[in-house]
Design an enzyme around this catalytic site. Structure first.
Site, PDB file in Angstrom:
ATOM      1  N   LYS A   1     -12.803  92.487  -3.813  1.00 31.26           N
ATOM      2  CA  LYS A   1     -12.230  93.853  -3.827  1.00 31.26           C
ATOM      3  C   LYS A   1     -13.311  94.879  -3.551  1.00 31.26           C
ATOM      4  O   LYS A   1     -13.153  95.768  -2.711  1.00 31.26           O
ATOM      5  CB  LYS A   1     -11.596  94.132  -5.201  1.00 31.26           C
ATOM      6  CG  LYS A   1     -11.274  95.601  -5.448  1.00 31.26           C
ATOM      7  CD  LYS A   1     -10.573  95.827  -6.762  1.00 31.26           C
ATOM      8  CE  LYS A   1     -11.445  96.059  -7.969  1.00 31.26           C
ATOM      9  NZ  LYS A   1     -12.103  97.388  -8.045  1.00 31.26           N
ATOM     10  N   ASN A   2     -14.422  94.756  -4.272  1.00 32.32           N
ATOM     11  CA  ASN A   2     -15.426  95.826  -4.211  1.00 32.32           C
ATOM     12  C   ASN A   2     -16.293  95.771  -2.955  1.00 32.32           C
ATOM     13  O   ASN A   2     -17.084  96.679  -2.707  1.00 32.32           O
ATOM     14  CB  ASN A   2     -16.263  95.832  -5.492  1.00 32.32           C
ATOM     15  CG  ASN A   2     -15.419  96.280  -6.690  1.00 32.32           C
ATOM     16  OD1 ASN A   2     -14.349  96.858  -6.513  1.00 32.32           O
ATOM     17  ND2 ASN A   2     -15.885  96.007  -7.895  1.00 32.32           N
TER      18      ASN A   2
ATOM     19  N   CYS B   1      -9.945 103.073 -12.910  1.00 33.61           N
ATOM     20  CA  CYS B   1      -9.853 102.779 -14.345  1.00 33.61           C
ATOM     21  C   CYS B   1     -10.543 103.881 -15.147  1.00 33.61           C
ATOM     22  O   CYS B   1     -11.546 104.435 -14.717  1.00 33.61           O
ATOM     23  CB  CYS B   1     -10.512 101.439 -14.654  1.00 33.61           C
ATOM     24  SG  CYS B   1      -9.739 100.043 -13.831  1.00 33.61           S
TER      25      CYS B   1
ATOM     26  N   ARG C   1     -16.108 109.277 -15.430  1.00 30.26           N
ATOM     27  CA  ARG C   1     -16.838 108.576 -14.370  1.00 30.26           C
ATOM     28  C   ARG C   1     -17.456 109.642 -13.466  1.00 30.26           C
ATOM     29  O   ARG C   1     -16.847 110.091 -12.503  1.00 30.26           O
ATOM     30  CB  ARG C   1     -15.894 107.637 -13.599  1.00 30.26           C
ATOM     31  CG  ARG C   1     -15.416 106.487 -14.486  1.00 30.26           C
ATOM     32  CD  ARG C   1     -14.493 105.533 -13.770  1.00 30.26           C
ATOM     33  NE  ARG C   1     -15.171 104.681 -12.814  1.00 30.26           N
ATOM     34  CZ  ARG C   1     -14.576 103.642 -12.205  1.00 30.26           C
ATOM     35  NH1 ARG C   1     -13.318 103.363 -12.471  1.00 30.26           N
ATOM     36  NH2 ARG C   1     -15.237 102.899 -11.332  1.00 30.26           N
TER      37      ARG C   1
ATOM     38  N   ASP D   1     -17.977  94.111 -15.039  1.00 34.93           N
ATOM     39  CA  ASP D   1     -16.593  93.781 -14.708  1.00 34.93           C
ATOM     40  C   ASP D   1     -16.160  92.418 -15.246  1.00 34.93           C
ATOM     41  O   ASP D   1     -15.009  92.019 -15.078  1.00 34.93           O
ATOM     42  CB  ASP D   1     -16.374  93.857 -13.184  1.00 34.93           C
ATOM     43  CG  ASP D   1     -16.485  95.292 -12.679  1.00 34.93           C
ATOM     44  OD1 ASP D   1     -16.373  96.226 -13.498  1.00 34.93           O
ATOM     45  OD2 ASP D   1     -16.707  95.477 -11.468  1.00 34.93           O
TER      46      ASP D   1
ATOM     47  N   ARG E   1      -3.877  95.566  -9.135  1.00 35.47           N
ATOM     48  CA  ARG E   1      -4.802  96.404  -8.368  1.00 35.47           C
ATOM     49  C   ARG E   1      -5.994  95.610  -7.873  1.00 35.47           C
ATOM     50  O   ARG E   1      -6.579  95.925  -6.850  1.00 35.47           O
ATOM     51  CB  ARG E   1      -5.324  97.546  -9.263  1.00 35.47           C
ATOM     52  CG  ARG E   1      -4.398  98.726  -9.346  1.00 35.47           C
ATOM     53  CD  ARG E   1      -5.152  99.903  -9.900  1.00 35.47           C
ATOM     54  NE  ARG E   1      -6.510  99.927  -9.383  1.00 35.47           N
ATOM     55  CZ  ARG E   1      -7.566 100.396 -10.026  1.00 35.47           C
ATOM     56  NH1 ARG E   1      -7.421 100.907 -11.210  1.00 35.47           N
ATOM     57  NH2 ARG E   1      -8.752 100.377  -9.474  1.00 35.47           N
TER      58      ARG E   1
HETATM   59  N1  EPU Z   1     -22.867 107.152 -12.651  1.00 40.55           N
HETATM   60  C1  EPU Z   1     -23.389 108.404 -12.830  1.00 40.55           C
HETATM   61  N2  EPU Z   1     -23.270 109.285 -11.803  1.00 40.55           N
HETATM   62  C2  EPU Z   1     -22.670 108.975 -10.628  1.00 40.55           C
HETATM   63  C3  EPU Z   1     -22.146 107.689 -10.457  1.00 40.55           C
HETATM   64  C4  EPU Z   1     -22.258 106.785 -11.499  1.00 40.55           C
HETATM   65  O1  EPU Z   1     -23.934 108.733 -13.881  1.00 40.55           O
HETATM   66  O2  EPU Z   1     -22.610 109.815  -9.740  1.00 40.55           O
HETATM   67  C5  EPU Z   1     -23.004 106.171 -13.743  1.00 40.55           C
HETATM   68  C6  EPU Z   1     -21.629 105.761 -14.286  1.00 40.55           C
HETATM   69  O3  EPU Z   1     -21.187 106.648 -15.293  1.00 40.55           O
HETATM   70  C7  EPU Z   1     -21.923 104.366 -14.807  1.00 40.55           C
HETATM   71  C8  EPU Z   1     -22.989 103.837 -13.854  1.00 40.55           C
HETATM   72  O4  EPU Z   1     -23.548 104.977 -13.216  1.00 40.55           O
HETATM   73  O5  EPU Z   1     -22.490 104.466 -16.078  1.00 40.55           O
HETATM   74  C9  EPU Z   1     -22.501 102.873 -12.803  1.00 40.55           C
HETATM   75  O6  EPU Z   1     -21.448 103.454 -12.054  1.00 40.55           O
HETATM   76  P1  EPU Z   1     -21.189 103.045 -10.544  1.00 40.55           P
HETATM   77  O7  EPU Z   1     -21.252 104.275  -9.714  1.00 40.55           O
HETATM   78  O8  EPU Z   1     -22.051 101.893 -10.180  1.00 40.55           O
HETATM   79  O9  EPU Z   1     -19.673 102.564 -10.577  1.00 40.55           O
HETATM   80  P2  EPU Z   1     -18.556 102.787  -9.481  1.00 40.55           P
HETATM   81  O10 EPU Z   1     -19.159 102.761  -8.133  1.00 40.55           O
HETATM   82  O11 EPU Z   1     -17.692 103.902  -9.866  1.00 40.55           O
HETATM   83  C10 EPU Z   1     -18.118 100.243  -9.074  1.00 40.55           C
HETATM   84  C11 EPU Z   1     -16.964  99.321  -9.160  1.00 40.55           C
HETATM   85  C12 EPU Z   1     -16.588  99.117 -10.613  1.00 40.55           C
HETATM   86  C13 EPU Z   1     -17.788  98.573 -11.385  1.00 40.55           C
HETATM   87  C14 EPU Z   1     -19.011  99.472 -11.191  1.00 40.55           C
HETATM   88  C15 EPU Z   1     -20.282  98.895 -11.786  1.00 40.55           C
HETATM   89  C16 EPU Z   1     -15.791  99.715  -7.100  1.00 40.55           C
HETATM   90  C17 EPU Z   1     -14.607 100.277  -6.401  1.00 40.55           C
HETATM   91  N3  EPU Z   1     -15.848  99.887  -8.411  1.00 40.55           N
HETATM   92  O12 EPU Z   1     -17.708 101.468  -9.660  1.00 40.55           O
HETATM   93  O13 EPU Z   1     -15.573  98.139 -10.601  1.00 40.55           O
HETATM   94  O14 EPU Z   1     -17.493  98.511 -12.754  1.00 40.55           O
HETATM   95  O15 EPU Z   1     -19.243  99.674  -9.774  1.00 40.55           O
HETATM   96  O16 EPU Z   1     -20.550  97.641 -11.252  1.00 40.55           O
HETATM   97  O17 EPU Z   1     -16.649  99.110  -6.472  1.00 40.55           O
HETATM   98  C18 EPU Z   1     -13.663  97.021 -11.343  1.00 40.55           C
HETATM   99  O18 EPU Z   1     -13.706  96.364 -10.289  1.00 40.55           O
HETATM  100  O19 EPU Z   1     -12.909  96.738 -12.303  1.00 40.55           O
HETATM  101  C19 EPU Z   1     -14.546  98.175 -11.497  1.00 40.55           C
HETATM  102  C20 EPU Z   1     -14.367  99.094 -12.426  1.00 40.55           C
END
Ligand code: EPU
Length: 415
Positions: A22-23, A117, A122, A305, A396
């Site tokens: 997915k990711n 989620c 976030r 995850d 999802r």
């Molecule tokens: N963060 C910040 N600022 C930002 C972005 C992130 O402080 O601008 C912090 C977040 O609060 C968190 C950490 O950095 O503490 C990591 O967040 P990240 O940006 O890596 O997460 P994401 O890109 O929103 C993706 C996956 C998530 C997975 C996370 C971490 C996708 C679509 N989503 O989210 O997947 O948990 O990376 O590996 O790729 C899932 O598949 O169930 C899922 C939630």
């Protein structure tokens, strides 16, 4: 599908195929916008987030054609920047990636509020940091996010925290910018490398210069290409944990064992037998496993995850386990649902302490995607039937979850 009834049958045994990640699929699909010709993307998982992303691409003017069950051809030739914020983006966390793609393709664009989620906030400050550093103006309003730039120029950016999403946006906005961009503190997840692999095959010039450093030399044009998405390490890990929690024997086929090494190392430590082949992993739990300590970290650490699924497993173990969540500190809402099954879990700040024991069937509501998988695993390992509500979350991110659990012998009936 909104409700599931789970009738525990004891040990889960058998073999399941792993779908595409997915990711990885979501950023790659969105990146097709950056090319001057069509791309054919294969091994896409049949999940709601992929369907939504394809719908958004079509609404932007891309021609989206299904070639077979898992393959789509996306031709972005006639795509144009959205005039108003696309409401569908509100259902998807990955919609933030459209910001980088819009900048790279049109120099402007807007999305609605970013969905996904709910882990108690976030932030997108690191997305804004990298897009602004490349020369974009980013405007965040109540209704969404708007970006524009006269010209994107390569630069160096040091992320303050490792973020998968901000790294994707950095890559997407830099790939056609002038000059070189260096991303320090970038995410190292396999799905980031898959995005890089796709873009490079389209003609981009991106390389990893170290585990957390990515160098992108902007190119003027990118053609489309044919590309197959990597297998989903989280889906694979989920079925292995289901096998371990039910004292069963599960084999996942079509996975890269290196991607789930942080999980398999833990399972071995907990008393399971793990067998790794070139593209398959099997786990055999000879009895109840032993509690352990888990701490989530960015890749190559233990993935957040798989944290809820691991907590479900710890509920069935001998002794006490602890789970420290370093990525999403509030990703423990589902533990209230596990307690309905009699789980002995206490959460303090970023750490859950789990005393293993016997779970009994209960009525539970799914709060988010991975929590849904965790509750289902717990229900399969419990005594007595469980009812799971709001299971749409699971669709999802997991292709044919009910069918694949069935391949392992689970009795899961959708209502
Ligand atoms: N963060 C910040 N600022 C930002 C972005 C992130 O402080 O601008 C912090 C977040 O609060 C968190 C950490 O950095 O503490 C990591 O967040 P990240 O940006 O890596 O997460 P994401 O890109 O929103 C993706 C996956 C998530 C997975 C996370 C971490 C996708 C679509 N989503 O989210 O997947 O948990 O990376 O590996 O790729 C899932 O598949 O169930 C899922 C939630």
């Amino acid at each position: 599908m909104n409700e599931l009834i789970i009738h525990p049958v004891g040990a889960l045994r058998g073999s399941v195929p792993v779908s595409g990640s997915k990711n990885a699929a979501l950023p790659i699909l969105i990146a097709t916008l950056l090319c001057d010709g069509p791309s054919v993307i294969g091994n896409l998982p049949g999940i709601r987030d992929v369907t939504l992303t394809l719908r958004i691409l079509a609404r932007l003017g891309c021609t989206v054609e299904q070639m077979d069950d898992t393959t789509y051809r996306i031709d972005p030739t006639h795509a144009s920047a959205p005039i108003s914020a696309e409401p569908l983006t509100e259902r998807l966390r990955a919609s933030a990636y459209f910001l980088g793609a819009f900048l790279g393709r049109f120099g402007r664009g807007r999305i609605g509020r970013i969905g996904g989620c709910d882990f108690g906030g976030r932030p997108i400050d690191q997305h804004i940091k990298v897009l602004s550093a490349l020369g974009a103006t980013v405007l965040v309003t109540e209704d969404g996010v708007e970006v524009c730039s006269e010209e994107l120029k390569g630069t160096s950016v040091s992320f303050d925290t490792v973020s998968v999403g901000a790294t994707v946006n950095g890559i997407l906005s830099a790939v056609r910018a002038s000059g070189e961009t260096v991303l320090y503190g970038a995410a190292a997840e396999p799905h980031i490398d898959d995005l890089i692999g796709y873009l490079n095959r389209c003609g981009a010039n991106i390389r990893r210069a170290g585990q957390n450093e990515i160098r992108i030399r902007g190119v003027r044009r990118m053609r489309g290409c044919s590309y197959s998405v990597i297998p989903d390490m989280i889906e694979a890990g989920t079925y292995l944990i289901a096998g371990a929690a039910t004292q069963g024997a599960v084999r996942v086929r079509g996975v890269n064992p290196a991607h789930i090494a942080p999980l398999t190392r833990k399972l071995k430590e907990m008393g399971a037998d793990v067998d790794e082949e070139e593209q398959a992993v099997s786990v055999f739990a000879p009895g109840r496993l032993y509690g352990t300590r888990i701490e989530t970290q960015p890749y190559p650490g233990f993935p957040t995850d798989l944290q809820p699924q691991m907590t479900a497993l710890l509920c069935t173990c001998i002794g006490t386990g602890t789970v420290r969540e370093n990525i999403w500190r509030h990703r423990f809402r589902y533990t209230e649902e596990l307690r309905r099954m009699g789980a002995n879990i206490s959460v303090r700040e970023d750490t859950a302490t789990v005393v293993g024991g016997v779970l009994t069937g209960a009525e539970m509501t799914v709060p988010d995607l991975r929590a849904g998988a965790a509750l289902l695993i717990a229900a399969c390992a419990a005594r007595g039937d469980s009812h799971l509500y709001d299971v749409g979350w699971i669709e999802r991110g997991y292709e044919d979850f009910v069918g694949k659990m069935g391949m392992l012998g689970a009795s899961v009936t959708p209502i």
